[in-house]
Write a protein that holds these residues in place. Structure first.
Motif, PDB file in Angstrom:
ATOM      1  N   VAL A 147      26.426  36.949  36.435  1.00 46.43           N
ATOM      2  CA  VAL A 147      27.047  36.095  35.454  1.00 46.43           C
ATOM      3  C   VAL A 147      27.559  35.066  36.097  1.00 46.43           C
ATOM      4  N   GLU A 148      27.055  33.777  35.993  1.00 44.75           N
ATOM      5  CA  GLU A 148      27.910  32.487  36.777  1.00 44.75           C
ATOM      6  C   GLU A 148      28.541  31.781  35.568  1.00 44.75           C
ATOM      7  N   VAL A 149      29.793  31.496  35.896  1.00 46.13           N
ATOM      8  CA  VAL A 149      30.598  30.700  34.945  1.00 46.13           C
ATOM      9  C   VAL A 149      31.324  29.392  35.492  1.00 46.13           C
ATOM     10  N   LYS A 150      32.031  28.584  34.404  1.00 48.35           N
ATOM     11  CA  LYS A 150      32.431  27.552  35.088  1.00 48.35           C
ATOM     12  C   LYS A 150      33.803  27.686  35.641  1.00 48.35           C
ATOM     13  N   LYS A 151      34.722  28.378  35.037  1.00 46.44           N
ATOM     14  CA  LYS A 151      35.890  28.638  35.591  1.00 46.44           C
ATOM     15  C   LYS A 151      36.355  30.180  35.366  1.00 46.44           C
ATOM     16  N   LEU A 152      36.696  30.864  36.353  1.00 45.23           N
ATOM     17  CA  LEU A 152      36.990  32.117  36.529  1.00 45.23           C
ATOM     18  C   LEU A 152      38.472  32.527  37.071  1.00 45.23           C
ATOM     19  N   SER A 153      38.906  33.641  36.345  1.00 45.48           N
ATOM     20  CA  SER A 153      40.101  34.399  36.796  1.00 45.48           C
ATOM     21  C   SER A 153      40.170  35.788  36.589  1.00 45.48           C
ATOM     22  N   TYR A 154      41.234  36.565  37.071  1.00 44.81           N
ATOM     23  CA  TYR A 154      41.003  37.951  36.297  1.00 44.81           C
ATOM     24  C   TYR A 154      42.679  38.362  36.188  1.00 44.81           C
ATOM     25  N   ARG A 155      42.863  39.316  35.318  1.00 40.87           N
ATOM     26  CA  ARG A 155      44.159  39.912  35.231  1.00 40.87           C
ATOM     27  C   ARG A 155      44.014  41.577  35.560  1.00 40.87           C
ATOM     28  N   ASN A 156      44.986  42.265  36.168  1.00 38.56           N
ATOM     29  CA  ASN A 156      45.061  43.670  36.344  1.00 38.56           C
ATOM     30  C   ASN A 156      45.261  44.270  34.997  1.00 38.56           C
ATOM     31  N   VAL A 157      44.518  45.183  34.951  1.00 39.58           N
ATOM     32  CA  VAL A 157      44.795  46.251  33.571  1.00 39.58           C
ATOM     33  C   VAL A 157      44.806  47.474  33.985  1.00 39.58           C
ATOM     34  N   ILE A 158      45.529  48.474  33.157  1.00 39.30           N
ATOM     35  CA  ILE A 158      45.518  50.013  33.393  1.00 39.30           C
ATOM     36  C   ILE A 158      45.167  50.320  32.143  1.00 39.30           C
ATOM     37  N   LYS A 159      43.749  50.553  31.604  1.00 38.50           N
ATOM     38  CA  LYS A 159      43.104  50.974  30.297  1.00 38.50           C
ATOM     39  C   LYS A 159      43.824  52.239  29.832  1.00 38.50           C
ATOM     40  N   ILE A 160      44.172  53.216  30.709  1.00 41.47           N
ATOM     41  CA  ILE A 160      44.531  54.605  30.256  1.00 41.47           C
ATOM     42  C   ILE A 160      46.127  54.584  29.819  1.00 41.47           C
ATOM     43  N   ALA A 161      46.753  53.501  30.201  1.00 38.49           N
ATOM     44  CA  ALA A 161      47.907  53.530  29.522  1.00 38.49           C
ATOM     45  C   ALA A 161      48.092  52.385  28.651  1.00 38.49           C
ATOM     46  N   GLY A 162      47.143  51.744  28.376  1.00 39.79           N
ATOM     47  CA  GLY A 162      47.275  50.452  27.524  1.00 39.79           C
ATOM     48  C   GLY A 162      47.894  49.401  28.070  1.00 39.79           C
ATOM     49  N   SER A 163      48.034  49.145  29.403  1.00 39.43           N
ATOM     50  CA  SER A 163      48.956  48.056  30.106  1.00 39.43           C
ATOM     51  C   SER A 163      48.236  47.124  30.743  1.00 39.43           C
TER      52      SER A 163
END
Length: 234
Positions: A147-163
């Motif tokens: 998937v090519e996008v114009k602007k990209l970033s990410y954040r870290n998540v811990i799904k199992i803890a809802g964090s």
């Protein structure tokens, strides 16, 4: 410790009343689910992002020096895994955040061209991973989407803890599950670094990325298929 000792210890630690595990947050817990998620820290940068999240605790291992921490990480990781205490990096995933999907035919075509070479790399240097890939019917490759996008970033998540971390990290490529997000500005090496995570449990594999980048450069410079074949057979 024998296998039986490990099973007995794990069973004991999962009891709600067995609060014998010390945490960095200055409390004692067991592995009972009511205490939330307990991790041991193998990544100090990630620890800073999640240190004060509710429902997540870090195992306290004493005032260790950097050398001692490396020894603990190397020698205790198997025991922690057997006890059901995961490393922080194993429970953290990256959530892509982007603006405006665009046409991704070029990047998708580049990966389609490179994937057979990636499989040959795995077959030669990581036969166990190639065997797993083959036994799955190449499922992760069949589900891969670019998937090519114009602007990209990410954040870290811990799904199992809802964090989730509040910190957003700008990037040119990020692999999330079976979607490989990329920007128009990303180069082939960055793309291949993200692709390598698909085969190495979410971790980038520099040697694979370098290999794919090299044969891509050879093709761009006019090397024939035979010349490329001779290169990777060396």
């Amino acid at each position: 410790m024998s296998a039986e000792d490990i099973v007995y210890l794990k069973d004991s630690l999962t009891r709600m009343e067995c609060t014998v595990l010390p945490t960095v947050q200055d409390k004692w817990v067991s592995l009972h689910p009511s205490y939330g998620l307990l991790c041991w820290c193998d990544d100090k940068k990630l620890k800073k992002q999640f240190m004060h999240m509710d429902g997540l605790d870090f195992l306290y291992s004493g005032g260790l020096s950097n050398d001692d921490e490396e020894t603990l990480s190397a020698k205790m990781s198997v025991l922690m895994r057997n006890l059901g205490i995961p490393a922080l990096s194993k429970v953290v995933t990256r959530e892509a955040m982007f603006n405006g999907p665009t046409e991704s035919s070029f990047k998708a075509a580049l990966l389609d061209w490179a994937l057979p070479y990636a499989q040959r790399f795995l077959h030669s240097l990581h036969p166990d991973k190639y065997s797993q890939l083959k036994q799955s019917g190449f499922d992760i490759l069949n589900r891969l989407r670019v998937v090519e996008v114009k602007k990209l970033s990410y954040r870290n998540v811990i799904k199992i803890a809802g964090s989730e971390s509040k910190k957003q990290i700008e990037c040119s490529c990020v692999l999330q599950d079976h979607d490989l997000y990329t920007t128009q500005e990303s180069d082939s090496h960055a793309l291949f670094m993200e692709l390598s995570r698909l085969f190495f449990d979410g971790k980038p594999e520099l040697y694979l990325a370098n290999f794919l980048h090299m044969i891509t450069t050879m093709a761009e410079l006019g090397s024939t298929e035979e010349q490329i074949r001779l290169f990777y057979l060396q």
